[in-house]
Design a protein around this motif. Structure first.
Motif: not given
Length: 783
Positions: A559-560, A556, A582, A563, A574
């Motif tokens: 992925k964050v 997670l 995600y 971004r 989230i």
């Protein structure tokens, strides 16, 4: 003796070209086949008469030879044995039969198929003195060759002496002589036995002459080496004279330095004397000798071991408790045991270090809690992984009989710690192995025995070292593979799997902040709601520990982070709604095993190395003659439980309203899904019995009832282990009521209160009570 040609015949067979190898008649040899055409030829030979034509290549480097690259004369051989090796290679054992010559090529793909002219000879007794003389000459030459070369076993001479046929004699000797492939081919192409013997005799005489020259050269080189050794000895004498004259004080200074260190350090008397003797030996030996290096290494180890150094324990219970709580959530029993140890240390200063064994599934924090314990005690921390350790010398060290000998990892770790009372973690003690190098588990007995480890003796050090103040902590996933004598030395503390609430706290307080920091994010960049964390726990992981949970949180964070960099976002929230974006689709589903009450299906609970799990046991009766079929890869214990359950049912047919002949008229099939997973243990007895009774009485089993317990022939329910893990698994599966053996009532104390409030627990003593709560009486199957 002589051999006369009796038959010339033509035959067709597959051909295999050989690289750097010549096969003779009467020769039994194995070689590896890896080329596609050769493998096809082998398969063709095995389909028919197992005969194959073996021919040597002219150049061994050619990988795809044509007919121009191989000799025309070879050996017809019979395939005796084939063995497939890794990497599409076949090892073949063949026996040479007779010579042959290629007269026609029938095909080249997918393998060589050739027509050959085979010549065979038969022996008969004659008075040919010329042949007899030639045979004797060849044997004498071969004996001289064996005597000079030292590469061939003398036993071969006994075999050679018994051969009476000239052709076979030549072939046998040629196959045992180390000569060039071209010379071997020359002998192979000699179909006439006498011609073959003459060629071999000529080659043997040449080889004997070459070997004699080699022997002279070796003798001359050896004399030169002896001269070099003599010069070395004289140089060493010269060094000794220089030393006496005071021209070289290197070793003397080194010995003086060692003795100065020895005076400063306080050692036990016997240790001091032993080290002093070794230092004195250093003076008597040549500086260039191999033993000098061994003694230097030994003295360095002995002087650098912490014989009397130790750290002072932090005996502040409140501070130690705060450190343990800061690093780990839960683990109540472990923390209590450490605080008890600290309390006793305040009262009894000379208490021996405890030997704890933390047992639990992977990922529950066994290794990390050991680090926290070391920090709370203010002790040095050393870790030794025992997984796959097979050599006893890993524990006890090597004896000082060769250059490069070192102490075992116990003494090495103590030196690394620099104190005699570190916290010593022996990780994965259940994965110790043993082989011809010894049994490391037995070597650990002295280390982990509080009555013996005060004078642990390493093979390298050969001096007792006091390990009694070391706090040993071992970790294991299961106790089953730990040898009983070793387990007897340890105090076992079980760490069960975490509940959903515990995982939620661990994730929010420890894992999420840790991963945010490791991925270069700030706390403001990523905000995860409590419901989203619960969804990660329930739908993306299924484990007793939190290792996979940490991986999903790391996933997670990655992925964050992407971004944040790409879209320049400051905060990403989230929630359950965007979690799938995600982490993709959920991996697991937590729902009822069955959506309705069914006949012949009972839900059991099982313990595994990674926590608890639910088992759906299915039973189907069929017309037959009383067979009991068990599938699902069941172990011996579960098979016995099933048979005991059937015997109980047969003894209670009237009370259960079952046909008394059901065991002779019906075949009963008991199946536990996931057949690829081995299953064993004494916890499914009442579950199998319930499923069988449901199947033969046609009464459904409640879908929201799960059970665990062993059954006796008289229907008593016996206690089982792993209650906490099983109850947590039942909760994850949506089970409302759990049937447990009455003797396991005390084990329910380990189950968290928030889990106990949401479930109904029934403690049973007899199988009748199990049926009362599990069977939906008064309702038959509608089908």
């Amino acid at each position: 003796m002589e051999e006369k040609e009796t038959n010339i015949s033509s035959r067709t067979m597959p051909l295999i070209p050989l690289r750097g190898l010549t096969v003779f008649p009467y020769m039994v040899i194995h070689f590896d086949v890896g080329r596609e055409r050769s493998i096809n030829a082998l398969e063709e030979a095995m389909v028919h008469d197992q005969l194959v034509f073996l021919v040597s290549q002219k150049e061994a480097e050619i990988t795809a030879p044509s007919l121009n690259d191989i000799y025309q004369v070879g050996t017809i051989a019979k395939i005796k044995q084939m063995l497939k090796l890794p990497g599409d290679t076949i090892r073949v054992l063949v026996e040479g039969i007779s010579r042959g010559k290629i007269v026609n090529v029938l095909q080249e793909t997918p393998y060589f198929q050739v027509e050959i002219e085979e010549r065979s000879y038969q022996s008969e007794v004659t008075t040919d003195s010329e042949t007899e003389a030639l045979m004797r000459s060849v044997i004498d030459a071969f004996e001289e060759y064996v005597d000079i070369s030292n590469k061939i076993s003398p036993e071969i001479l006994i075999t050679i002496a018994e051969i009476e046929m000239p052709g076979r004699l030549a072939d046998t000797i040629a196959s045992n002589v180390f000569i060039k492939p071209g010379q071997k081919q020359e002998i192979l192409e000699a179909f006439d036995p006498l011609e073959r013997l003459e060629k071999l005799y000529k080659i043997l005489l040449e080889e004997v002459e070459i070997l004699q020259i080699e022997k002279k050269i070796n003798s001359r080189v050896k004399k030169q080496i002896n001269k070099v050794q003599k010069e070395y000895y004289l140089r060493e004498q010269l060094k000794a004279i220089q030393k006496e004259l005071g021209e070289d004080e290197g070793v003397v200074e080194e010995v003086a330095d060692y003795k100065e260190k020895l005076k400063k350090l306080k050692f036990p008397k016997d240790v001091h004397e032993k080290i002093e003797r070794e230092i004195d030996r250093l003076l008597k030996l040549s500086p260039a000798s191999a033993e000098t290096g061994v003694i230097r290494n030994y003295i360095d180890w002995a002087l650098n071991l912490p014989w009397n150094k130790e750290t002072k324990d932090r005996l502040d219970l409140k501070k130690s408790s705060a450190i343990l709580d800061e690093d780990h959530y839960g683990l109540k029993k472990v923390k209590e045991r450490i605080l008890e140890y600290l309390a006793i240390r305040q009262l009894a200063k000379s208490m021996k270090g405890p030997i704890l064994c933390l047992v639990g599934p992977p990922g529950v924090g066994k290794t990390s809690i050991a680090k926290s314990i070391a920090r709370s005690l203010n002790r040095k921390f050393v870790r030794m992984s025992l997984g796959g350790v097979r050599d006893e010398a890993e524990i006890r060290g090597h004896r000082r009989t060769y250059v490069g000998a070192i102490p075992g990892r116990i003494i090495s770790s103590i030196r690394q710690a620099g104190t005699k009372n570190p916290l010593f973690l022996l990780d994965e003690v259940d994965k110790l192995a043993s082989d011809f190098r010894g049994d490391p588990a037995s070597a650990l007995l002295e280390v982990l025995d509080p009555e013996q480890n005060h004078d642990f003796t390493d093979h390298f050090m050969e001096m007792p070292f006091n390990l009694s103040k070391v706090m040993f902590i071992t970790t294991a996933n299961t106790l089953d593979t730990i040898p009983r004598p070793l387990l007897d030395r340890m105090e076992v503390i079980r760490i069960a799997g975490y509940t959903e609430e515990e995982k939620l706290n661990i994730a929010s307080k420890y894992l999420l902040p840790k991963q945010i920091k490791e991925h270069g994010l700030k706390p403001a960049n990523l905000q995860v709601s409590e419901k989203a964390l619960r969804d990660i726990i329930n739908y993306y992981t299924r484990e007793a520990g939190v290792r996979n949970l940490e991986r999903q949180i790391a996933n997670l964070c990655r992925k964050v982070a992407k971004r944040v960099v790409e879209e320049k976002l400051k905060t990403i929230k989230i929630t359950p709604a965007n979690l799938k974006k995600y982490l993709s689709n959920p991996i697991y589903r937590y729902e009822m095993i069955s959506q309705k009450d069914e006949v012949g299906i009972a839900r059991g609970l099982a313990w595994t190395m990674v926590g608890g799990d639910t088992l759906s046991i299915e039973v189907t009766p069929m017309r037959g003659n009383g067979k009991l079929v068990l599938t699902g890869q069941l172990g011996d214990v579960m098979k016995e439980s099933a048979k005991a359950g059937i015997s109980y049912i047969r003894s209670r047919v009237e009370a259960l309203d079952i046909d008394s002949d059901f065991h002779t008229n019906l075949d009963i099939h008991i199946h536990i899904p996931e057949g690829a997973t081995p299953k064993d243990g004494p916890s499914a007895g009442i579950t199998m019995a319930t499923a069988v009774i449901s199947a033969v009485t046609d009464i459904p089993v409640y879908k929201d009832v799960a059970m665990t317990g062993e059954i006796t022939l008289r229907g008593r329910v016996l206690p089982v282990g792993g209650i906490k893990e099983k109850v947590l698994a039942a909760k994850r599966a949506g089970i409302q009521k759990v049937l447990l053996p009455i003797d396991n009532k005390r084990d329910l104390e380990d189950v968290p209160d928030n889990v106990k409030k949401k479930m109904d627990f029934v403690f049973v003593e007899h199988m009748d009570e199990v049926l009362e709560h599990a069977l939906k009486r008064g309702e038959k199957n509608e089908d």
